[in-house]
Design an enzyme around this catalytic site. Structure first.
Site, PDB file in Angstrom:
ATOM      1  N   GLY A  76     -12.831   8.156 -48.623  1.00 17.30           N
ATOM      2  CA  GLY A  76     -12.016   8.376 -49.821  1.00 17.30           C
ATOM      3  C   GLY A  76     -12.907   8.423 -51.042  1.00 17.30           C
ATOM      4  O   GLY A  76     -12.680   7.730 -52.035  1.00 17.30           O
ATOM      5  N   GLU A  89      -9.894  17.370 -49.715  1.00 17.72           N
ATOM      6  CA  GLU A  89      -9.625  18.122 -50.941  1.00 17.72           C
ATOM      7  C   GLU A  89      -9.384  19.589 -50.588  1.00 17.72           C
ATOM      8  O   GLU A  89      -9.793  20.062 -49.535  1.00 17.72           O
ATOM      9  CB  GLU A  89     -10.808  18.003 -51.911  1.00 17.72           C
ATOM     10  CG  GLU A  89     -11.140  16.565 -52.336  1.00 17.72           C
ATOM     11  CD  GLU A  89     -10.082  15.934 -53.238  1.00 17.72           C
ATOM     12  OE1 GLU A  89      -9.253  16.675 -53.806  1.00 17.72           O
ATOM     13  OE2 GLU A  89     -10.086  14.702 -53.368  1.00 17.72           O
ATOM     14  N   ASP A 120      -9.626  15.278 -42.616  1.00 17.37           N
ATOM     15  CA  ASP A 120      -8.660  14.190 -42.524  1.00 17.37           C
ATOM     16  C   ASP A 120      -9.293  12.925 -41.938  1.00 17.37           C
ATOM     17  O   ASP A 120      -9.548  12.843 -40.737  1.00 17.37           O
ATOM     18  CB  ASP A 120      -7.481  14.650 -41.664  1.00 17.37           C
ATOM     19  CG  ASP A 120      -6.416  13.587 -41.565  1.00 17.37           C
ATOM     20  OD1 ASP A 120      -6.526  12.561 -42.262  1.00 17.37           O
ATOM     21  OD2 ASP A 120      -5.465  13.786 -40.782  1.00 17.37           O
ATOM     22  N   ALA A 121      -9.515  11.944 -42.818  1.00 18.71           N
ATOM     23  CA  ALA A 121     -10.186  10.700 -42.397  1.00 18.71           C
ATOM     24  C   ALA A 121      -9.391   9.945 -41.328  1.00 18.71           C
ATOM     25  O   ALA A 121      -9.948   9.093 -40.637  1.00 18.71           O
ATOM     26  CB  ALA A 121     -10.381   9.791 -43.614  1.00 18.71           C
ATOM     27  N   SER A 178     -13.912  11.005 -53.175  1.00 17.62           N
ATOM     28  CA  SER A 178     -13.950  12.120 -54.130  1.00 17.62           C
ATOM     29  C   SER A 178     -13.266  11.836 -55.456  1.00 17.62           C
ATOM     30  O   SER A 178     -13.407  12.608 -56.409  1.00 17.62           O
ATOM     31  CB  SER A 178     -13.318  13.360 -53.493  1.00 17.62           C
ATOM     32  OG  SER A 178     -12.014  13.065 -53.053  1.00 17.62           O
ATOM     33  N   GLY A 220     -11.226   8.513 -58.073  1.00 21.98           N
ATOM     34  CA  GLY A 220     -10.817   7.136 -58.315  1.00 21.98           C
ATOM     35  C   GLY A 220     -11.835   6.091 -57.893  1.00 21.98           C
ATOM     36  O   GLY A 220     -13.044   6.218 -58.132  1.00 21.98           O
ATOM     37  N   TYR A 221     -11.313   5.026 -57.276  1.00 21.08           N
ATOM     38  CA  TYR A 221     -12.160   3.888 -56.938  1.00 21.08           C
ATOM     39  C   TYR A 221     -13.222   4.240 -55.892  1.00 21.08           C
ATOM     40  O   TYR A 221     -14.308   3.654 -55.888  1.00 21.08           O
ATOM     41  CB  TYR A 221     -11.306   2.710 -56.455  1.00 21.08           C
ATOM     42  CG  TYR A 221     -10.735   1.917 -57.604  1.00 21.08           C
ATOM     43  CD1 TYR A 221     -11.588   1.308 -58.517  1.00 21.08           C
ATOM     44  CD2 TYR A 221      -9.368   1.776 -57.799  1.00 21.08           C
ATOM     45  CE1 TYR A 221     -11.098   0.589 -59.589  1.00 21.08           C
ATOM     46  CE2 TYR A 221      -8.863   1.044 -58.866  1.00 21.08           C
ATOM     47  CZ  TYR A 221      -9.735   0.450 -59.763  1.00 21.08           C
ATOM     48  OH  TYR A 221      -9.258  -0.266 -60.822  1.00 21.08           O
ATOM     49  N   LYS A 256      -0.122  -3.225 -48.149  1.00 21.33           N
ATOM     50  CA  LYS A 256      -1.305  -3.978 -48.590  1.00 21.33           C
ATOM     51  C   LYS A 256      -1.393  -5.325 -47.862  1.00 21.33           C
ATOM     52  O   LYS A 256      -2.487  -5.812 -47.598  1.00 21.33           O
ATOM     53  CB  LYS A 256      -1.294  -4.175 -50.109  1.00 21.33           C
ATOM     54  CG  LYS A 256      -1.445  -2.871 -50.896  1.00 21.33           C
ATOM     55  CD  LYS A 256      -2.790  -2.201 -50.645  1.00 21.33           C
ATOM     56  CE  LYS A 256      -3.016  -0.971 -51.489  1.00 21.33           C
ATOM     57  NZ  LYS A 256      -4.239  -0.236 -51.138  1.00 21.33           N
ATOM     58  N   TYR A 282       6.008  -2.587 -56.506  1.00 20.77           N
ATOM     59  CA  TYR A 282       4.663  -2.599 -55.934  1.00 20.77           C
ATOM     60  C   TYR A 282       4.485  -3.740 -54.922  1.00 20.77           C
ATOM     61  O   TYR A 282       4.634  -3.548 -53.725  1.00 20.77           O
ATOM     62  CB  TYR A 282       3.578  -2.643 -57.035  1.00 20.77           C
ATOM     63  CG  TYR A 282       2.265  -2.179 -56.472  1.00 20.77           C
ATOM     64  CD1 TYR A 282       1.822  -0.871 -56.614  1.00 20.77           C
ATOM     65  CD2 TYR A 282       1.490  -3.039 -55.683  1.00 20.77           C
ATOM     66  CE1 TYR A 282       0.658  -0.436 -56.014  1.00 20.77           C
ATOM     67  CE2 TYR A 282       0.321  -2.614 -55.084  1.00 20.77           C
ATOM     68  CZ  TYR A 282      -0.091  -1.321 -55.249  1.00 20.77           C
ATOM     69  OH  TYR A 282      -1.231  -0.897 -54.635  1.00 20.77           O
TER      70      TYR A 282
HETATM   71  P1  NAD Z   1      -7.279   8.396 -55.575  1.00 25.12           P
HETATM   72  O1  NAD Z   1      -6.010   9.155 -55.383  1.00 25.12           O
HETATM   73  O2  NAD Z   1      -7.951   8.480 -56.886  1.00 25.12           O
HETATM   74  O3  NAD Z   1      -8.343   8.769 -54.420  1.00 25.12           O
HETATM   75  C1  NAD Z   1      -7.956   8.805 -53.090  1.00 25.12           C
HETATM   76  C2  NAD Z   1      -9.091   9.309 -52.229  1.00 25.12           C
HETATM   77  O4  NAD Z   1      -8.623   9.363 -50.857  1.00 25.12           O
HETATM   78  C3  NAD Z   1      -9.579  10.713 -52.563  1.00 25.12           C
HETATM   79  O5  NAD Z   1     -10.994  10.763 -52.410  1.00 25.12           O
HETATM   80  C4  NAD Z   1      -8.939  11.590 -51.481  1.00 25.12           C
HETATM   81  O6  NAD Z   1      -9.665  12.771 -51.160  1.00 25.12           O
HETATM   82  C5  NAD Z   1      -8.975  10.631 -50.315  1.00 25.12           C
HETATM   83  N1  NAD Z   1      -8.024  10.964 -49.251  1.00 25.12           N
HETATM   84  C6  NAD Z   1      -6.676  10.942 -49.297  1.00 25.12           C
HETATM   85  N2  NAD Z   1      -6.169  11.298 -48.090  1.00 25.12           N
HETATM   86  C7  NAD Z   1      -7.220  11.525 -47.270  1.00 25.12           C
HETATM   87  C8  NAD Z   1      -7.364  11.904 -45.919  1.00 25.12           C
HETATM   88  N3  NAD Z   1      -6.300  12.094 -45.134  1.00 25.12           N
HETATM   89  N4  NAD Z   1      -8.602  12.066 -45.427  1.00 25.12           N
HETATM   90  C9  NAD Z   1      -9.704  11.873 -46.185  1.00 25.12           C
HETATM   91  N5  NAD Z   1      -9.640  11.495 -47.477  1.00 25.12           N
HETATM   92  C10 NAD Z   1      -8.409  11.330 -48.012  1.00 25.12           C
HETATM   93  O7  NAD Z   1      -6.916   6.861 -55.228  1.00 25.12           O
HETATM   94  P2  NAD Z   1      -7.276   5.480 -55.930  1.00 25.12           P
HETATM   95  O8  NAD Z   1      -6.249   5.189 -56.956  1.00 25.12           O
HETATM   96  O9  NAD Z   1      -8.705   5.419 -56.273  1.00 25.12           O
HETATM   97  O10 NAD Z   1      -6.965   4.478 -54.717  1.00 25.12           O
HETATM   98  C11 NAD Z   1      -7.953   4.082 -53.796  1.00 25.12           C
HETATM   99  C12 NAD Z   1      -7.601   2.686 -53.299  1.00 25.12           C
HETATM  100  O11 NAD Z   1      -7.605   1.776 -54.419  1.00 25.12           O
HETATM  101  C13 NAD Z   1      -6.201   2.596 -52.683  1.00 25.12           C
HETATM  102  O12 NAD Z   1      -6.221   1.684 -51.621  1.00 25.12           O
HETATM  103  C14 NAD Z   1      -5.380   2.026 -53.822  1.00 25.12           C
HETATM  104  O13 NAD Z   1      -4.228   1.353 -53.372  1.00 25.12           O
HETATM  105  C15 NAD Z   1      -6.387   1.073 -54.446  1.00 25.12           C
HETATM  106  N6  NAD Z   1      -6.092   0.641 -55.825  1.00 25.12           N
HETATM  107  C16 NAD Z   1      -5.721   1.531 -56.785  1.00 25.12           C
HETATM  108  C17 NAD Z   1      -5.411   1.067 -58.057  1.00 25.12           C
HETATM  109  C18 NAD Z   1      -4.992   2.006 -59.160  1.00 25.12           C
HETATM  110  O14 NAD Z   1      -4.442   1.553 -60.177  1.00 25.12           O
HETATM  111  N7  NAD Z   1      -5.221   3.296 -59.038  1.00 25.12           N
HETATM  112  C19 NAD Z   1      -5.511  -0.313 -58.370  1.00 25.12           C
HETATM  113  C20 NAD Z   1      -5.953  -1.177 -57.374  1.00 25.12           C
HETATM  114  C21 NAD Z   1      -6.236  -0.706 -56.094  1.00 25.12           C
END
Ligand code: NAD
Length: 394
Positions: free
Chosen positions: A47, A74, A110-111, A49, A51-52, A243, A234
């Protein structure tokens, strides 16, 4: 092609290649400015590409000089349509990492599938031998189960009773009340299948079977808890249920990694931030808009990159001992959850209306962060100029 933002509901259907690259550069610059981290050297980010996950990859590479393999799903560009932002981010990251002499490989697909796991294992064997950190940061609308072929859909709903609260249409700036019907039992187990811990366990099992986990290897996955105002949707809702399952998996994986040269696995609870995933959750964008206003005023606001740099530098590595809460989780949501911040959220929340949204909240900051996710609003990018949207993955 001249690319402008086209917002449809809670998503932007266009992305700007140069803007995404500038965004990635901003993150790299930030991590470099904080100095080196005595951290991981060979890292798999699932994951990677957006966010986190992207922030973790940037931190590992430019903080610790790590070789990284990134897995993401993507969409490439099509005739008349740019690719998704994670496509451009991954290219920009990879170019920057290689220019800095760092190994970077991308596995697009697809991971959740056995095939992508096999491709990643083959790449580790061929190029790295073993990995010493596995970051699990998927947020997905669905999962096709690799054994049953069943497609499980993610849906964000309360459990047990309908939930009514304020929400904001971030695009139109309208504050309204929304009622969300509770999830069925089938929906709850579907969300657990998509966002729970089974796939993380399958990854670690596959990596362990293939002997590509270095002795002492660690793994981390991300979660969110947040304040009571969001709990019904949530923490106590379908996603919170998933979670809880991720936490169950963390304990099982931790036991497995402990037996592999005293490694470990855990959850890091991160701050609420504007990402593609969080913008799809009702109520949460209003909470984030209020939170940003309060935290910016206190000088404690962080984005994905500040959060992940802090996680790596002060909790996981640099000779630090990670501080775990009573449930064994690392908390980088600490600054969000301090009572003074949450008291301020509770005061503002009932008073917010469409009319005072701009004054009472940081909706402007929310919108600019949201546009940045798609590469818009970055300094130094000429958005009036023609740009090539068709860029092959590297
Ligand atoms: P995001 O939507 O920004 O990124 C998601 C990533 O997952 C992307 O790189 C996407 O390409 C990848 N992805 C999705 N489906 C996929 C698949 N089938 N195969 C391969 N890659 C796939 O998400 P985020 O907000 O960064 O969330 C990441 C984690 O952090 C999650 O577990 C989320 O619950 C957690 N989190 C998010 C927040 C928030 O406020 N955004 C806060 C705390 C924790």
């Amino acid at each position: 092609m001249i690319i402008k933002p086209k917002i449809r509901g809670f998503i932007c259907v266009t992305a700007h290649p140069d803007g995404c690259a500038a965004h990635v550069q901003e993150w790299i610059k930030y991590v470099k400015s904080k100095g080196p981290i005595a951290g991981p050297k060979k890292v798999l980010v699932i994951g990677s590409s957006m966010g986190y996950g992207l922030a973790s990859r940037v931190t590992a590479a430019f903080g610790s000089g790590a070789a990284t393999i990134g897995v993401f799903f993507e969409r490439p560009s099509e005739e008349g349509r740019p690719a998704t932002p994670g496509w451009y981010n991954s290219i920009a990251f990879t170019q920057a990492a290689r220019a800095a002499g760092l190994y970077a490989k991308n596995v697009m697909g697809d991971a959740f599938s056995d095939d992508i796991k096999a491709q990643v294992i083959a790449a580790i064997k061929a190029d790295l031998g073993q990995v010493d950190l596995v970051v699990y940061s998927l947020a997905s609308p669905r999962r096709t189960h690799p054994k049953t072929g069943v497609v499980h859909k993610n849906c964000i709903k309360p459990i047990g009773a309908p939930y009514t609260n304020k929400t904001v249409d971030t695009d139109k700036g309208i504050v309204s009340e929304v009622t969300i019907e509770p999830a069925t039992e089938a929906e709850i187990s579907d969300v657990v299948a998509v966002m729970g811990g089974e796939d993380w366990e399958l990854w670690i099992q596959a990596l362990s079977d293939a002997k590509v986990l270095a002795p002492g290897a660690q793994s981390v996955a991300y979660s969110y808890i947040g304040p009571e105002v969001t709990w019904a949707i949530y923490k106590n809702g379908t996603i919170g249920h998933a979670k809880d399952d991720l936490e169950r998996a963390a304990k099982a994986i931790d036991a497995k990694l402990k037996a592999n040269g005293n490694g470990r696995a855990f959850i890091s609870v991160n701050k609420a931030l504007v990402t593609q995933s969080s913008s799809a959750i009702p109520v949460v964008p209003l909470y984030i808009s209020i939170l940003y206003k309060i935290m910016k005023a206190r000088g404690t606001h962080e984005g994905c990159i500040e959060q992940m740099q802090r996680l790596f530098a002060t909790q996981l590595y640099n000779g630090n001992t990670a501080k775990f809460d009573e449930a064994g989780r690392v908390r980088v949501d600490d600054l969000e959850m301090i009572p003074a911040v949450q008291d301020a959220v509770r005061q503002i929340w009932p008073a917010v209306t469409t009319e005072n949204l701009e004054a009472q909240t940081d909706i402007a900051g929310y919108r600019s962060e949201f546009l940045k996710l798609f590469g818009f609003g970055l300094a130094g990018v000429n958005y009036e100029a023609e740009v090539e949207p068709h860029v092959p993955m590297i």
